[in-house]
Design a protein around this motif. Structure first.
Motif, mmCIF file in Angstrom:
data_model
loop_
_atom_site.group_PDB
_atom_site.id
_atom_site.type_symbol
_atom_site.label_atom_id
_atom_site.label_comp_id
_atom_site.label_asym_id
_atom_site.label_seq_id
_atom_site.Cartn_x
_atom_site.Cartn_y
_atom_site.Cartn_z
ATOM 1 N N HIS A 106 -10.204 -5.147 7.413
ATOM 2 C CA HIS A 106 -11.039 -4.163 8.101
ATOM 3 C C HIS A 106 -10.793 -2.749 7.585
ATOM 4 C CE1 HIS A 106 -10.554 -7.586 10.900
ATOM 5 N NE2 HIS A 106 -11.844 -7.423 11.007
ATOM 6 N N ARG A 107 -10.586 -2.624 6.294
ATOM 7 C CA ARG A 107 -10.356 -1.300 5.742
ATOM 8 C C ARG A 107 -11.671 -0.607 5.482
ATOM 9 N NH1 ARG A 107 -8.855 -1.057 0.905
ATOM 10 N NH2 ARG A 107 -7.901 0.967 1.053
ATOM 11 N N ARG A 108 -11.785 0.655 5.924
ATOM 12 C CA ARG A 108 -12.942 1.455 5.575
ATOM 13 C C ARG A 108 -12.797 1.935 4.151
ATOM 14 N NH1 ARG A 108 -13.361 5.261 10.989
ATOM 15 N NH2 ARG A 108 -13.466 3.552 12.485
ATOM 16 N N VAL B 51 3.810 12.611 6.849
ATOM 17 C CA VAL B 51 3.703 11.204 6.454
ATOM 18 C C VAL B 51 3.255 10.364 7.649
ATOM 19 C CG1 VAL B 51 4.974 9.181 5.650
ATOM 20 C CG2 VAL B 51 5.403 11.411 4.609
ATOM 21 N N SER B 52 3.839 10.622 8.802
ATOM 22 C CA SER B 52 3.475 9.871 10.007
ATOM 23 C C SER B 52 2.022 10.091 10.384
ATOM 24 C CB SER B 52 4.377 10.277 11.179
ATOM 25 O OG SER B 52 5.727 9.942 10.925
ATOM 26 N N ARG B 53 1.555 11.321 10.237
ATOM 27 C CA ARG B 53 0.164 11.626 10.563
ATOM 28 C C ARG B 53 -0.788 10.893 9.611
ATOM 29 N NH1 ARG B 53 0.345 16.804 9.896
ATOM 30 N NH2 ARG B 53 1.011 17.229 12.031
ATOM 31 N N MET B 54 -0.445 10.892 8.333
ATOM 32 C CA MET B 54 -1.279 10.177 7.376
ATOM 33 C C MET B 54 -1.292 8.684 7.680
ATOM 34 S SD MET B 54 -0.825 9.843 3.236
ATOM 35 C CE MET B 54 -2.190 10.705 2.487
ATOM 36 N N ARG B 55 -0.130 8.150 7.952
ATOM 37 C CA ARG B 55 -0.041 6.717 8.226
ATOM 38 C C ARG B 55 -0.840 6.337 9.466
ATOM 39 N NH1 ARG B 55 5.024 2.682 7.393
ATOM 40 N NH2 ARG B 55 4.053 0.838 8.325
ATOM 41 N N ALA B 56 -0.767 7.151 10.506
ATOM 42 C CA ALA B 56 -1.503 6.860 11.730
ATOM 43 C C ALA B 56 -2.998 6.825 11.473
ATOM 44 C CB ALA B 56 -1.169 7.904 12.796
ATOM 45 N N GLY B 57 -3.480 7.760 10.680
ATOM 46 C CA GLY B 57 -4.895 7.778 10.364
ATOM 47 C C GLY B 57 -5.324 6.549 9.577
ATOM 48 N N LEU B 58 -4.493 6.143 8.631
ATOM 49 C CA LEU B 58 -4.812 4.972 7.810
ATOM 50 C C LEU B 58 -4.720 3.686 8.620
ATOM 51 C CD1 LEU B 58 -2.978 6.015 4.545
ATOM 52 C CD2 LEU B 58 -5.448 5.909 4.926
ATOM 53 N N GLU B 59 -3.752 3.624 9.524
ATOM 54 C CA GLU B 59 -3.652 2.446 10.383
ATOM 55 C C GLU B 59 -4.891 2.306 11.252
ATOM 56 O OE1 GLU B 59 -0.021 2.879 12.520
ATOM 57 O OE2 GLU B 59 1.233 2.156 10.857
ATOM 58 N N GLN B 60 -5.418 3.432 11.700
ATOM 59 C CA GLN B 60 -6.638 3.398 12.502
ATOM 60 C C GLN B 60 -7.789 2.827 11.683
ATOM 61 O OE1 GLN B 60 -7.902 7.242 13.908
ATOM 62 N NE2 GLN B 60 -9.183 6.385 15.519
ATOM 63 N N ALA C 262 -1.248 -1.407 12.179
ATOM 64 C CA ALA C 262 -0.157 -1.276 11.215
ATOM 65 C C ALA C 262 -0.103 -2.462 10.261
ATOM 66 C CB ALA C 262 1.174 -1.134 11.960
ATOM 67 N N LYS C 263 -0.277 -3.657 10.786
ATOM 68 C CA LYS C 263 -0.214 -4.853 9.946
ATOM 69 C C LYS C 263 -1.347 -4.863 8.939
ATOM 70 C CE LYS C 263 2.240 -8.559 9.232
ATOM 71 N NZ LYS C 263 3.690 -8.462 8.936
ATOM 72 N N GLY C 264 -2.510 -4.438 9.369
ATOM 73 C CA GLY C 264 -3.648 -4.398 8.461
ATOM 74 C C GLY C 264 -3.412 -3.442 7.314
ATOM 75 N N LEU C 265 -2.808 -2.285 7.612
ATOM 76 C CA LEU C 265 -2.515 -1.310 6.566
ATOM 77 C C LEU C 265 -1.475 -1.856 5.596
ATOM 78 C CD1 LEU C 265 -2.843 1.513 5.363
ATOM 79 C CD2 LEU C 265 -1.050 2.287 6.929
ATOM 80 N N GLY D 99 -9.130 10.818 4.520
ATOM 81 C CA GLY D 99 -8.339 9.861 5.239
ATOM 82 C C GLY D 99 -7.020 10.432 5.702
ATOM 83 N N ALA D 100 -6.452 11.338 4.913
ATOM 84 C CA ALA D 100 -5.145 11.895 5.254
ATOM 85 C C ALA D 100 -5.191 12.813 6.457
ATOM 86 C CB ALA D 100 -4.587 12.680 4.058
ATOM 87 N N GLN D 101 -6.362 13.304 6.791
ATOM 88 C CA GLN D 101 -6.450 14.271 7.877
ATOM 89 C C GLN D 101 -6.699 13.644 9.244
ATOM 90 O OE1 GLN D 101 -5.717 17.461 7.450
ATOM 91 N NE2 GLN D 101 -5.219 16.835 5.357
#
Length: 215
Positions: free
Chosen positions: A2-4, A108-117, A122-125, A210-212
């Motif tokens: 389900h990656r955009r 880094v945490s902010r970027m990761r949270a956005g990508l996980e969304q 988290a598993k999908g990322l 994506g990073a924002q």
């Protein structure tokens, strides 16, 4: 997964066109070294350890033996790609440091949270980065830090990661570090400034959009 489609290759075709100059080193000069960066060896054992991390993660995701063998066949260049990631990490970090750039854990945490969304969790990322980029789950934050350093460096230089100014900065850092690659894992044509043994990129980016994403 389900990656955009907000993720993109960072150092892909640009690697071949304008990569930092990496020269071949003989095994006699650096026994047991896969590469030497800044006078510090990346040992063959360290490289193999990183590759094994990816293989274990792939095995955990792909239980079927036939499918796993297909994964192995499709990632035959994993060792070289992993070494190039390890080298580029240091080169890019040096280039960023030269420009006074730093990346915080919060970023880094902010970027990761956005990508996980975007990836559906988290598993999908983790699965997406593993399957598409060959990054083991335990190295995901390190890779995201690399992406942020690249983005900040490009912004500081008033350019983007595909432009000559960005690659010139990496070339300077590579020269400062005297990067020396064992020919067992490939070589670079210094005249053409391109890698001559592989087509895959060293590392990938997530776009600034994506990073924002908010944490």
């Amino acid at each position: 997964m389900h990656r955009r489609r907000r993720t993109a290759l960072l150092l892909s075709a640009a690697i071949a066109a304008a990569a930092p100059v990496l020269t071949a080193c003989g095994s006699e000069a650096h026994p047991g070294a896969a590469a030497v960066v800044g006078g510090q060896r990346i040992t063959v054992g360290q490289l193999e350890g990183r590759v094994n991390e990816v293989r274990r993660a792939q095995r955990a995701v792909v239980q079927d033996e036939t499918q796993y063998q297909q994964v192995l066949a499709s990632t035959g260049s994993l060792t070289r790609d992993t070494l190039h990631n390890m080298v580029l990490d240091q080169v890019l970090h040096r280039a960023a440091r030269d420009e006074g750039i730093a990346v915080t854990r919060r970023e880094v945490s902010r970027m990761r949270a956005g990508l996980e969304q975007q990836a559906g969790g988290a598993k999908g990322l983790e699965t997406a980065w593993l399957q598409k980029y060959g990054i083991a789950p335990g190295r995901l934050d390190d890779n995201l830090r690399l992406q942020l350093e690249a983005q900040k460096l490009a912004a500081k230089l008033g350019t983007d990661t595909t432009r000559p100014a960005f690659w010139k900065a990496l070339s300077r850092a590579s020269e400062e570090l005297h990067v020396d690659l064992n020919p067992r894992y490939g070589a670079w044509d210094v005249q053409k400034s391109s890698r001559v043994d592989a087509k895959t990129p060293w590392v990938r980016e997530v776009t600034a959009t994506g990073a924002q994403q908010p944490a």
